[in-house]
Write a protein that holds these residues in place. Sequence first.
Motif, PDB file in Angstrom:
ATOM      1  N   THR A 285       0.826  -1.231   0.130  1.00 40.24           N
ATOM      2  CA  THR A 285      -0.102  -0.005   0.096  1.00 40.24           C
ATOM      3  C   THR A 285       0.810   1.419   0.083  1.00 40.24           C
ATOM      4  N   VAL A 286       0.435   2.225  -0.839  1.00 38.77           N
ATOM      5  CA  VAL A 286       0.932   3.580  -0.889  1.00 38.77           C
ATOM      6  C   VAL A 286       0.014   4.490  -0.317  1.00 38.77           C
TER       7      VAL A 286
ATOM      8  N   LEU B 107      -5.380   9.154   0.531  1.00 44.91           N
ATOM      9  CA  LEU B 107      -5.598   8.213  -0.642  1.00 44.91           C
ATOM     10  C   LEU B 107      -4.593   6.988  -0.548  1.00 44.91           C
ATOM     11  N   ARG B 108      -5.400   5.910  -0.726  1.00 43.03           N
ATOM     12  CA  ARG B 108      -4.567   4.654  -0.607  1.00 43.03           C
ATOM     13  C   ARG B 108      -4.509   4.045  -2.021  1.00 43.03           C
ATOM     14  N   VAL B 109      -3.409   3.675  -2.393  1.00 44.28           N
ATOM     15  CA  VAL B 109      -3.243   2.929  -3.684  1.00 44.28           C
ATOM     16  C   VAL B 109      -2.539   1.854  -3.526  1.00 44.28           C
ATOM     17  N   THR B 110      -2.531   0.757  -4.532  1.00 48.83           N
ATOM     18  CA  THR B 110      -1.635  -0.231  -4.510  1.00 48.83           C
ATOM     19  C   THR B 110      -0.322   0.181  -4.696  1.00 48.83           C
ATOM     20  N   ALA B 111       0.793  -0.613  -4.277  1.00 47.28           N
ATOM     21  CA  ALA B 111       2.094  -0.204  -4.671  1.00 47.28           C
ATOM     22  C   ALA B 111       2.355  -0.362  -6.249  1.00 47.28           C
ATOM     23  N   PRO B 112       1.719  -1.524  -6.864  1.00 51.28           N
ATOM     24  CA  PRO B 112       1.968  -1.341  -8.462  1.00 51.28           C
ATOM     25  C   PRO B 112       1.237  -0.354  -9.069  1.00 51.28           C
TER      26      PRO B 112
ATOM     27  N   TRP C  42       1.151   2.749  -7.734  1.00 50.28           N
ATOM     28  CA  TRP C  42       1.810   4.049  -7.475  1.00 50.28           C
ATOM     29  C   TRP C  42       3.024   3.982  -8.371  1.00 50.28           C
ATOM     30  N   ALA C  43       3.763   2.925  -8.510  1.00 52.37           N
ATOM     31  CA  ALA C  43       4.735   2.511  -9.264  1.00 52.37           C
ATOM     32  C   ALA C  43       4.373   2.821 -10.932  1.00 52.37           C
ATOM     33  N   ALA C  44       3.421   2.553 -11.389  1.00 53.68           N
ATOM     34  CA  ALA C  44       2.865   2.920 -12.753  1.00 53.68           C
ATOM     35  C   ALA C  44       2.802   4.537 -12.833  1.00 53.68           C
ATOM     36  N   PHE C  45       1.956   4.988 -11.835  1.00 53.50           N
ATOM     37  CA  PHE C  45       1.862   6.466 -11.997  1.00 53.50           C
ATOM     38  C   PHE C  45       2.945   7.072 -11.757  1.00 53.50           C
ATOM     39  N   THR C  46       4.042   6.844 -10.812  1.00 52.94           N
ATOM     40  CA  THR C  46       5.284   7.689 -10.882  1.00 52.94           C
ATOM     41  C   THR C  46       6.079   7.560 -11.988  1.00 52.94           C
TER      42      THR C  46
ATOM     43  N   SER D 156       8.353   9.241 -17.065  1.00 53.82           N
ATOM     44  CA  SER D 156       8.785   9.385 -18.639  1.00 53.82           C
ATOM     45  C   SER D 156       8.189  10.463 -19.282  1.00 53.82           C
ATOM     46  N   ALA D 157       7.273  10.914 -18.934  1.00 51.06           N
ATOM     47  CA  ALA D 157       6.352  12.071 -19.476  1.00 51.06           C
ATOM     48  C   ALA D 157       7.396  13.219 -19.081  1.00 51.06           C
ATOM     49  N   GLN D 158       8.128  13.718 -18.084  1.00 54.67           N
ATOM     50  CA  GLN D 158       9.109  14.643 -17.872  1.00 54.67           C
ATOM     51  C   GLN D 158      10.209  14.374 -18.582  1.00 54.67           C
TER      52      GLN D 158
END
Length: 67
Positions: A30-31, A44-49, A51-55, A60-62
Amino acid sequence: MADFVFVKSSYSGGNAGQECVEVAANIPGTVAIRDSKSADGPILRVTAPSWAAFTGGLASAQLRHKD
C-alpha cells in the motif's frame, strides 16, 4: 487505521515545506498519499503497483518534455 510514516519530497523546499504531497510506503502493498497542509485530512490509498505505474508515467513524461 494503519500507522503510515509520511515523507515529503526532497524537492519541497519552498513555502516552509507546505503545499506538498506526502507519501507513505511503509505498509506492504500500500502507498498512502496526503496533502501536507492537511495532515489530519483524507488519505488516498493505492496499491504499490499502481503507485509505481503512476510515478513511472510521470517520470517518462517529464523526460520527454524536458527543454
